[in-house]
Write a protein that holds these residues in place. Structure first.
Motif, PDB file in Angstrom:
ATOM      1  N   LYS A 116      40.669  50.567  39.926  1.00 54.05           N
ATOM      2  CA  LYS A 116      41.453  49.342  40.076  1.00 54.05           C
ATOM      3  C   LYS A 116      41.804  49.020  41.526  1.00 54.05           C
ATOM      4  O   LYS A 116      41.754  47.860  41.937  1.00 54.05           O
ATOM      5  CB  LYS A 116      42.723  49.417  39.225  1.00 54.05           C
ATOM      6  CG  LYS A 116      43.448  48.074  39.159  1.00 54.05           C
ATOM      7  CD  LYS A 116      44.625  48.131  38.207  1.00 54.05           C
ATOM      8  CE  LYS A 116      45.342  46.788  38.179  1.00 54.05           C
ATOM      9  NZ  LYS A 116      46.504  46.803  37.268  1.00 54.05           N
TER      10      LYS A 116
ATOM     11  N   GLY B  34      39.622  46.559  43.917  1.00 48.01           N
ATOM     12  CA  GLY B  34      39.589  45.100  43.861  1.00 48.01           C
ATOM     13  C   GLY B  34      38.372  44.564  43.135  1.00 48.01           C
ATOM     14  O   GLY B  34      38.092  44.933  41.991  1.00 48.01           O
TER      15      GLY B  34
ATOM     16  N   ILE C 172      36.677  45.821  39.429  1.00 50.08           N
ATOM     17  CA  ILE C 172      36.496  45.092  38.167  1.00 50.08           C
ATOM     18  C   ILE C 172      35.030  45.073  37.775  1.00 50.08           C
ATOM     19  O   ILE C 172      34.685  45.130  36.595  1.00 50.08           O
ATOM     20  CB  ILE C 172      37.058  43.652  38.268  1.00 50.08           C
ATOM     21  CG1 ILE C 172      37.120  42.983  36.899  1.00 50.08           C
ATOM     22  CG2 ILE C 172      36.251  42.802  39.217  1.00 50.08           C
ATOM     23  CD1 ILE C 172      38.133  43.577  35.978  1.00 50.08           C
TER      24      ILE C 172
ATOM     25  N   TYR D 223      44.035  41.133  37.345  1.00 49.42           N
ATOM     26  CA  TYR D 223      43.481  40.870  38.681  1.00 49.42           C
ATOM     27  C   TYR D 223      43.771  39.434  39.108  1.00 49.42           C
ATOM     28  O   TYR D 223      44.202  39.180  40.243  1.00 49.42           O
ATOM     29  CB  TYR D 223      41.972  41.107  38.667  1.00 49.42           C
ATOM     30  CG  TYR D 223      41.546  42.526  38.960  1.00 49.42           C
ATOM     31  CD1 TYR D 223      41.308  42.954  40.263  1.00 49.42           C
ATOM     32  CD2 TYR D 223      41.369  43.440  37.932  1.00 49.42           C
ATOM     33  CE1 TYR D 223      40.907  44.256  40.537  1.00 49.42           C
ATOM     34  CE2 TYR D 223      40.969  44.741  38.190  1.00 49.42           C
ATOM     35  CZ  TYR D 223      40.741  45.137  39.496  1.00 49.42           C
ATOM     36  OH  TYR D 223      40.354  46.436  39.751  1.00 49.42           O
TER      37      TYR D 223
ATOM     38  N   ASP E 154      46.035  37.692  42.238  1.00 43.90           N
ATOM     39  CA  ASP E 154      45.262  37.084  43.335  1.00 43.90           C
ATOM     40  C   ASP E 154      44.521  35.860  42.809  1.00 43.90           C
ATOM     41  O   ASP E 154      43.344  35.931  42.466  1.00 43.90           O
ATOM     42  CB  ASP E 154      44.281  38.110  43.910  1.00 43.90           C
ATOM     43  CG  ASP E 154      43.598  37.612  45.178  1.00 43.90           C
ATOM     44  OD1 ASP E 154      43.887  36.482  45.614  1.00 43.90           O
ATOM     45  OD2 ASP E 154      42.763  38.354  45.736  1.00 43.90           O
TER      46      ASP E 154
ATOM     47  N   TYR F   8      36.346  37.276  40.878  1.00 53.37           N
ATOM     48  CA  TYR F   8      36.633  38.276  39.856  1.00 53.37           C
ATOM     49  C   TYR F   8      35.806  38.001  38.594  1.00 53.37           C
ATOM     50  O   TYR F   8      35.245  38.928  38.001  1.00 53.37           O
ATOM     51  CB  TYR F   8      38.122  38.277  39.511  1.00 53.37           C
ATOM     52  CG  TYR F   8      39.013  38.839  40.591  1.00 53.37           C
ATOM     53  CD1 TYR F   8      38.701  40.049  41.207  1.00 53.37           C
ATOM     54  CD2 TYR F   8      40.170  38.178  40.992  1.00 53.37           C
ATOM     55  CE1 TYR F   8      39.512  40.573  42.201  1.00 53.37           C
ATOM     56  CE2 TYR F   8      40.991  38.694  41.975  1.00 53.37           C
ATOM     57  CZ  TYR F   8      40.657  39.889  42.578  1.00 53.37           C
ATOM     58  OH  TYR F   8      41.455  40.416  43.567  1.00 53.37           O
TER      59      TYR F   8
END
Length: 215
Positions: free
Chosen positions: A21, A24, A28, A50, A54, A61
């Motif tokens: 995790k 970042g 993912i 996530y 952000d 992501y």
């Protein structure tokens, strides 16, 4: 002292989350690979977390999670491609197998992309295995999984940005209070999805029978 499979799975999830995790975007992506290939990971909840922390990189992501899922899905795909044909030929004759493959090839992209868009507990791996059995081209398979998962993750991201990070808690509480109803509706949707895909694959409207061994 014996450890139950569920407890062991939870420990593995905790360890993976602790290790990946903090990475970042790359984290993912790696978790998505693991989820699609071997160990189940709550990838949807992780994506929401996530994005909640952000907003600016929500597209990145979603894209990374989709690519990771597509990479992980290559395992059941190639398992189906390596041994799935023999598995089917033990149950149906060669002519019926060829008919099934021809029907799948006409709708193969949708037959993979639509299940990939659906949240758990949709049995996506069964469709991925079938894609390997019927020798769907790897590039098309990868693209269908990637596109379907990207749409799914993007929907989660938009909901999270619009309603805030508490949406996951709210949805979890709602699901707990209406557990039976949600299971019933989810089961119906999965059955309808399977029927739709099977109708497309086997073209039942033209009278092509489902893959049952002829006597």
């Amino acid at each position: 002292m014996k450890i139950s499979p569920v407890a062991l799975l939870n420990k593995l999830n905790i360890m993976m989350l602790a290790a990946l995790k903090p990475l970042g975007v790359w984290g993912i992506g790696a978790l998505a690979v693991i989820d699609s290939s071997t160990i189940p990971v709550p990838i949807d909840a992780l994506l929401i977390d996530y994005v909640a922390h952000d907003h600016r990189r929500f597209l990145l992501y979603c894209l990374m999670a989709a690519i990771g899922s597509a990479v992980g899905s290559l395992l059941p795909y190639y398992l189906g491609r390596a041994g799935g044909e023999l598995f089917l030929l033990k149950r149906i004759n060669r002519q019926r197998y060829e008919q099934m493959r021809d029907r799948f090839e006409k709708q193969e992209f949708l037959a993979i992309m639509v299940p990939a868009m659906m949240p758990p507990p949709t049995p996506v791996k069964l469709f991925e295995f079938a894609a390997g059995v019927f020798e769907m081209k790897p590039l098309w398979f990868f693209s269908a999984i990637c596109l379907g998962k990207f749409v799914r993750f993007l929907i989660w991201a938009i909901i999270t940005i619009t309603y805030g990070p508490t949406i996951l808690h709210t949805m979890t509480q709602t699901m707990r209070h209406h557990h039976s109803l949600i299971l019933g509706v989810g089961g119906i949707l999965i059955v309808l999805l399977l029927v739709y895909v099977l109708r497309k694959v086997f073209d039942s409207r033209r009278g092509t029978p489902l893959p049952v061994e002829e006597k």
